[in-house]
Design a protein around this motif. Structure first.
Motif, PDB file in Angstrom:
ATOM      1  N   PRO A 112      29.238 108.281 -17.598  1.00 44.27           N
ATOM      2  CA  PRO A 112      28.568 108.920 -16.456  1.00 44.27           C
ATOM      3  C   PRO A 112      27.233 109.543 -16.838  1.00 44.27           C
ATOM      4  O   PRO A 112      27.074 110.089 -17.939  1.00 44.27           O
ATOM      5  CB  PRO A 112      29.571 109.991 -16.007  1.00 44.27           C
ATOM      6  N   ALA A 113      26.272 109.472 -15.930  1.00 41.29           N
ATOM      7  CA  ALA A 113      24.908 109.912 -16.218  1.00 41.29           C
ATOM      8  C   ALA A 113      24.818 111.392 -16.561  1.00 41.29           C
ATOM      9  O   ALA A 113      23.887 111.823 -17.250  1.00 41.29           O
ATOM     10  CB  ALA A 113      24.003 109.598 -15.031  1.00 41.29           C
ATOM     11  N   ASP A 114      25.780 112.203 -16.090  1.00 47.48           N
ATOM     12  CA  ASP A 114      25.712 113.646 -16.356  1.00 47.48           C
ATOM     13  C   ASP A 114      26.485 114.052 -17.611  1.00 47.48           C
ATOM     14  O   ASP A 114      26.584 115.234 -17.929  1.00 47.48           O
ATOM     15  CB  ASP A 114      26.239 114.438 -15.150  1.00 47.48           C
ATOM     16  N   ALA A 115      27.029 113.092 -18.339  1.00 45.79           N
ATOM     17  CA  ALA A 115      27.775 113.399 -19.562  1.00 45.79           C
ATOM     18  C   ALA A 115      26.813 113.713 -20.705  1.00 45.79           C
ATOM     19  O   ALA A 115      25.652 113.280 -20.708  1.00 45.79           O
ATOM     20  CB  ALA A 115      28.676 112.229 -19.951  1.00 45.79           C
ATOM     21  N   LEU A 116      27.296 114.460 -21.702  1.00 40.47           N
ATOM     22  CA  LEU A 116      26.462 114.846 -22.840  1.00 40.47           C
ATOM     23  C   LEU A 116      25.955 113.625 -23.586  1.00 40.47           C
ATOM     24  O   LEU A 116      24.807 113.589 -24.034  1.00 40.47           O
ATOM     25  CB  LEU A 116      27.265 115.746 -23.792  1.00 40.47           C
ATOM     26  N   ALA A 117      26.811 112.605 -23.712  1.00 39.78           N
ATOM     27  CA  ALA A 117      26.447 111.417 -24.480  1.00 39.78           C
ATOM     28  C   ALA A 117      26.050 110.258 -23.571  1.00 39.78           C
ATOM     29  O   ALA A 117      26.246 109.095 -23.900  1.00 39.78           O
ATOM     30  CB  ALA A 117      27.610 111.002 -25.374  1.00 39.78           C
ATOM     31  N   ALA A 118      25.480 110.552 -22.408  1.00 42.50           N
ATOM     32  CA  ALA A 118      25.084 109.501 -21.474  1.00 42.50           C
ATOM     33  C   ALA A 118      23.847 108.764 -21.972  1.00 42.50           C
ATOM     34  O   ALA A 118      23.123 109.231 -22.859  1.00 42.50           O
ATOM     35  CB  ALA A 118      24.802 110.113 -20.104  1.00 42.50           C
ATOM     36  N   SER A 119      23.606 107.598 -21.385  1.00 46.95           N
ATOM     37  CA  SER A 119      22.397 106.851 -21.709  1.00 46.95           C
ATOM     38  C   SER A 119      21.171 107.668 -21.322  1.00 46.95           C
ATOM     39  O   SER A 119      21.196 108.408 -20.333  1.00 46.95           O
ATOM     40  CB  SER A 119      22.385 105.523 -20.952  1.00 46.95           C
ATOM     41  N   ARG A 120      20.103 107.516 -22.113  1.00 48.80           N
ATOM     42  CA  ARG A 120      18.895 108.268 -21.805  1.00 48.80           C
ATOM     43  C   ARG A 120      17.678 107.633 -22.458  1.00 48.80           C
ATOM     44  O   ARG A 120      17.803 106.911 -23.456  1.00 48.80           O
ATOM     45  CB  ARG A 120      19.026 109.727 -22.235  1.00 48.80           C
ATOM     46  N   PHE A 121      16.540 107.904 -21.849  1.00 44.77           N
ATOM     47  CA  PHE A 121      15.253 107.485 -22.399  1.00 44.77           C
ATOM     48  C   PHE A 121      14.383 108.727 -22.468  1.00 44.77           C
ATOM     49  O   PHE A 121      14.161 109.396 -21.454  1.00 44.77           O
ATOM     50  CB  PHE A 121      14.603 106.421 -21.506  1.00 44.77           C
ATOM     51  N   VAL A 122      13.921 109.056 -23.672  1.00 49.00           N
ATOM     52  CA  VAL A 122      13.157 110.292 -23.888  1.00 49.00           C
ATOM     53  C   VAL A 122      11.891 109.960 -24.663  1.00 49.00           C
ATOM     54  O   VAL A 122      11.928 109.157 -25.602  1.00 49.00           O
ATOM     55  CB  VAL A 122      13.990 111.330 -24.672  1.00 49.00           C
ATOM     56  N   GLN A 123      10.784 110.580 -24.285  1.00 52.65           N
ATOM     57  CA  GLN A 123       9.523 110.353 -24.994  1.00 52.65           C
ATOM     58  C   GLN A 123       8.862 111.682 -25.324  1.00 52.65           C
ATOM     59  O   GLN A 123       8.884 112.620 -24.523  1.00 52.65           O
ATOM     60  CB  GLN A 123       8.574 109.495 -24.160  1.00 52.65           C
ATOM     61  N   GLY A 124       8.278 111.732 -26.523  1.00 51.68           N
ATOM     62  CA  GLY A 124       7.624 112.953 -26.979  1.00 51.68           C
ATOM     63  C   GLY A 124       8.453 113.653 -28.029  1.00 51.68           C
ATOM     64  O   GLY A 124       9.680 113.755 -27.914  1.00 51.68           O
ATOM     65  N   ALA A 125       7.801 114.145 -29.081  1.00 56.61           N
ATOM     66  CA  ALA A 125       8.515 114.708 -30.231  1.00 56.61           C
ATOM     67  C   ALA A 125       9.417 115.877 -29.850  1.00 56.61           C
ATOM     68  O   ALA A 125      10.573 115.948 -30.277  1.00 56.61           O
ATOM     69  CB  ALA A 125       7.519 115.129 -31.305  1.00 56.61           C
TER      70      ALA A 125
END
Length: 288
Positions: free
Chosen positions: A209-222
């Protein structure tokens, strides 16, 4: 030895090459194996007595199968596409101990290839990665050599603009060691020091689920990536360096089961891209 046995022997000699072609075209180990098996079925049903270059014939067949698969794939939602990570090739050996490195391809390149159109991807993989002439690529694509050259050129521009590392295995290992140490220590400043300011983190957890701690994500920036890295620090005791697609990477192993694979791209000593596969279904299906 009868004709069928001779064909089977020749096919087995080409199997590794065909699987490498299909993997680069599809980014999926299981689909690549299916494409290779389909090539065998077509070979076993075909009269190839007049074929002078069987390897070339098989490469064409596999490429056409892959092209059909790429065209028939259901379009992914944009949010899940951003975080999608291809199947990794994992070895428990360190890169210095790995025997076959020349044929490796990084996950970062496969991520970029996923953004191409099917035709662009086939043309680029065949010509730029396997040195197949544009005349031969044209027969696969049912296009003119000029058209396939244009497709490969467009693909090349996309690849050259991607944050792919410099291929220095030693610096990549140093950066990974520094990243893991800083994560385990919760050292915010040390993490920032090893990350490029524009670093990209892509984590694919599958159907979590998207709201889970280990959900899929895309993050940019240090800074944003550091915040995510500190969240993952709780798994630090279970991580170890391994070979991921021919280069230093990280795997997470808990009770003997693979729970995560991390590949990184390093340029000038700093991490520019992190790709993590944490989809347990896909991890369990990887070759052991």
């Amino acid at each position: 030895m009868d004709h069928q046995d001779d064909l089977a022997r020749q096919f087995e000699q080409d199997r590794a090459h065909l699987r490498a072609v299909a993997y680069r075209m599809l980014g999926s180990l299981s689909e690549a194996e299916d494409a290779v098996q389909e090539a065998w079925l077509r070979l076993s049903r075909s009269d190839v007595s007049e074929v002078a270059n069987l390897t070339g014939w098989l490469t064409t067949v596999v490429s056409r199968v892959c092209l059909d698969l790429l065209r028939s794939r259901k379009s992914r939602r944009e949010d899940s596409f951003d975080s999608w990570v291809p199947d990794p090739v994992v070895s428990r050996l360190d890169p210095e101990e790995e025997v076959l490195q020349a044929d490796a391809v990084g996950l970062a390149l496969l991520v970029v290839l996923e953004t191409l159109s099917p035709a662009e991807r086939i043309a680029f993989v065949l010509h730029d990665l396997f040195a197949v002439s544009f005349d031969e690529v044209a027969t696969v694509m049912d296009k003119s050599p000029a058209a396939t050259r244009q497709l490969a050129s467009r693909a090349r521009r996309r690849v050259q603009g991607a944050p792919i590392g410099d291929g220095d295995v030693g610096r990549q290992r140093q950066a990974i060691d520094a990243f893991l140490t800083a994560s385990r220590d919760g050292d915010f400043e040390a993490l920032l020091a090893v990350l490029d300011p524009d670093v990209v983190l892509r984590a694919d957890a599958g159907r979590v689920p998207a709201d889970a701690l280990a959900a899929s994500r895309f993050v940019q920036g240090a800074k944003a990536v550091v915040e995510q890295a500190l969240l993952f620090a709780r798994m630090a005791p279970y991580t170890q360096v391994a070979t991921v697609n021919g280069a230093p990477g990280v795997i997470t192993v808990l009770n003997g089961e693979l729970f995560g694979v991390m590949a990184v791209e390093v340029r000038d000593g700093r991490i520019v891209e992190i790709n993590i596969l944490a989809d347990t279904e896909r991890l369990q299906a990887l070759p052991k």
